[in-house]
Each structure stands twice: as structure tokens, then as C-alpha cells.
Enzyme design. Sequence first.
Site, mmCIF file in Angstrom:
data_model
loop_
_atom_site.group_PDB
_atom_site.id
_atom_site.type_symbol
_atom_site.label_atom_id
_atom_site.label_comp_id
_atom_site.label_asym_id
_atom_site.label_seq_id
_atom_site.Cartn_x
_atom_site.Cartn_y
_atom_site.Cartn_z
ATOM 1 C CE LYS A 195 -3.554 2.478 2.535
ATOM 2 N NZ LYS A 195 -4.583 2.445 3.571
ATOM 3 C CE LYS A 248 -5.944 1.950 -0.585
ATOM 4 N NZ LYS A 248 -6.409 2.063 0.754
HETATM 5 C C1 PBG Z 1 -7.297 3.194 5.467
HETATM 6 C C2 PBG Z 1 -7.721 3.135 4.059
HETATM 7 C C3 PBG Z 1 -7.636 4.148 3.104
HETATM 8 C C4 PBG Z 1 -8.170 3.633 1.932
HETATM 9 C C5 PBG Z 1 -8.587 2.347 2.190
HETATM 10 N N1 PBG Z 1 -8.281 2.048 3.507
HETATM 11 C C6 PBG Z 1 -7.190 5.548 3.250
HETATM 12 C C7 PBG Z 1 -5.805 5.916 3.469
HETATM 13 O O1 PBG Z 1 -4.884 5.112 3.572
HETATM 14 O O2 PBG Z 1 -5.634 7.125 3.578
HETATM 15 C C8 PBG Z 1 -8.269 4.384 0.646
HETATM 16 C C9 PBG Z 1 -9.241 3.859 -0.330
HETATM 17 C C10 PBG Z 1 -9.500 4.777 -1.454
HETATM 18 O O3 PBG Z 1 -8.847 5.822 -1.651
HETATM 19 O O4 PBG Z 1 -10.432 4.456 -2.199
HETATM 20 N N2 PBG Z 1 -8.324 2.753 6.320
#
Ligand code: PBG
Length: 324
Positions: A195, A248
Amino acid sequence: MAFPIHRPRRLRRTEAIRDLVQETRLSPRSLVYPLFACPGSNIKEEIHSMPGNYRWSVDLLVEECKSVRDLGIRAVILFGIPEIKDDVGSGAYDPNGIVQRAVRAVKKSIPDLLVICDTCLDEYTSHGHCGLVRDGEVENDPTLELLARTALTQAEAGADMVAPSDMMDGRVGRIREELDSHSFSDIPIMAYSAKYASAFYGPFREAADSAPQFGDRRSYQMDPANQREALREIALDIEEGADIIMVKPALAYLDIVVLARQAFDVPLAAYQVSGEFSVIEAAARAGWIDRQRTVLETLISIRRAGAEIILTYFAKEVAEWLKC
Ligand code: PBG
């Protein structure tokens, strides 16, 4: 033996031939639809930066999940917007928290819909970070305990799968241990393994009101410049017990998807995140691109790169398009 013996255009001549030789296919069955649950009742509040996406109170969320299932989509992933946020993110692991209530209600009326819970603290902390904060630092090890409690309460509420998205070190192992010691050894973990600290999460942070109040997430999410590190992160998660791994965002990280597919043999998911949704949406609204073709092209490219599972805010519409 080249031209004129070989003519690649032969297999592109008609729709039927093109269909027959198509290497990659899209199906609603490989899509996961993200949904936001909020307190109250009869609430369907549009998220400004993600048109067509809503914050749903639990009663309406259940109705929405029915239509999602009826379209042939097998799974949703739930995010929560709690009543109150505090500095330890208690709403995340409250057995009666917003996501826990939502899972219970959805599983009760639609038992065959897979409900995945995003396991993280950022939607629940007043500072917006994904962990406990001390002296301006996000603390790793104490956060693991809270993530483990979050996953456990989600499983107790009936979640079919938990998906840690925090990027703390060791969280998959700690969550696995917690689930196993409470007779949830059958609940899979889908780990947000690679991520990245991405600007594409912008609209989500408006949706969940979870933008960090100070600093950013670069001390725990990955540097977009790094590729080899993604493989190390994924390997660690698998070692700790991840059943499904995730990359991601998706489109700007297709090289990571390709490498992950080649290097590991567990199911691979990719998350087409909020910003990926919103840029397409905005350009389509301006009349600058063909929305449907663009969406399908991005999704097929994510599948082609090697992801079997795609989390996408377009899931419902795509399922509708694929029907006809
Ligand atoms: C954290 C989380 C995020 C997303 C999914 N889980 C936000 C982040 O890391 O700031 C982002 C998903 C998206 O942008 O569609 N709980």
C-alpha cells in the site's frame, strides 16, 4: 514466416472472433464493491468528491447490498464513519461500532454476500492516523493490539474476511493469532500488503473524514518510488498468514501487480482507489472521455496485469454493463 502467411487482423475481423480469442475477461464475480456506513437511519448522503458514492445508514446499506448481490457481485468491503472520533480510535474496536452493526445487519438479511471489513484505525482517530500517536510519531507495536481487537470484533459481528489497511509491521501475524485464539481460524485475511503513500486516496479521506490532522502517512505507507520493497512487504504478509494479498492503488502500480503475480501463488487483489475513480468521473463529466470504455479499459488492464480480484467503486455499474 511472416506476412502474407501471418495476418493478425484475421482474428480481429468480427466481434465473435474477437470474443473467442479474448485472453482476459471481466466478470462481476471478481469485483468487490466498497461501501461507507454511517450512524443514523434513512441516510444516503452523497460524497462530494466521489459522485454516485454515498455514506449509508445501516438500514439503507442493507438495501444497497441487496441490489449489489442481485447484480452478481459476490463481495463488499465496508468502511465506517463513527459517531465520535478519539485519539485511540475506540470506534474501530467497539463491539457495537458502526462497522460491527453494519456487518451484523447485512449478514442477517443477505447471508450469501461476502462481507469484508477494512481493519484500520484512521476513520476512527481524531488525528486521522492509522495508529496510536505518541510525541508526533505513529507507534507500531501498541497499535497492533488495537488492530487485533478491531479484527476480532469484526469477526464476532459476522465478517467473512478482514482486510488490514494500516501498514503497521507485524499486523497480519498479530491479527491471525487473535482470530485463531478465539475460534476464528476460518476467517481469511486479505492484507493490503503493498500500500503506497498515494495522492489518489484524496477523495476517500473526504468520504471518511480521515485526512491526517498533522504530517502524512509516509512513515508507514510505501514510497511510490519503490518496487523491490513491495515484494518484501508481500513476502512478510504471506509469512505472517495473509490469505489474499493486495496492491493499492491499482493503475499507477500495475508493474507491482505483474511482479506480485509472478512471484507469489496466493490470490492477488488490486484496489482501484477513490482518486482513480474520481479522475475518470471528472473527465467523463466534462465530456472529455468516454466513461464506460475508459472504466472497462482500466479494469481489464488490472486483470491483464494479473490481479484476480479488483476492489472498485465502479463495481455496480460494471456489473450492469456486463449483463447486456
Ligand atoms: C485506510 C484506508 C484508506 C483507503 C482504504 N483504507 C485511506 C488511506 O490510507 O488514507 C483508501 C481507499 C481509497 O482511496 O479508495 N483505512
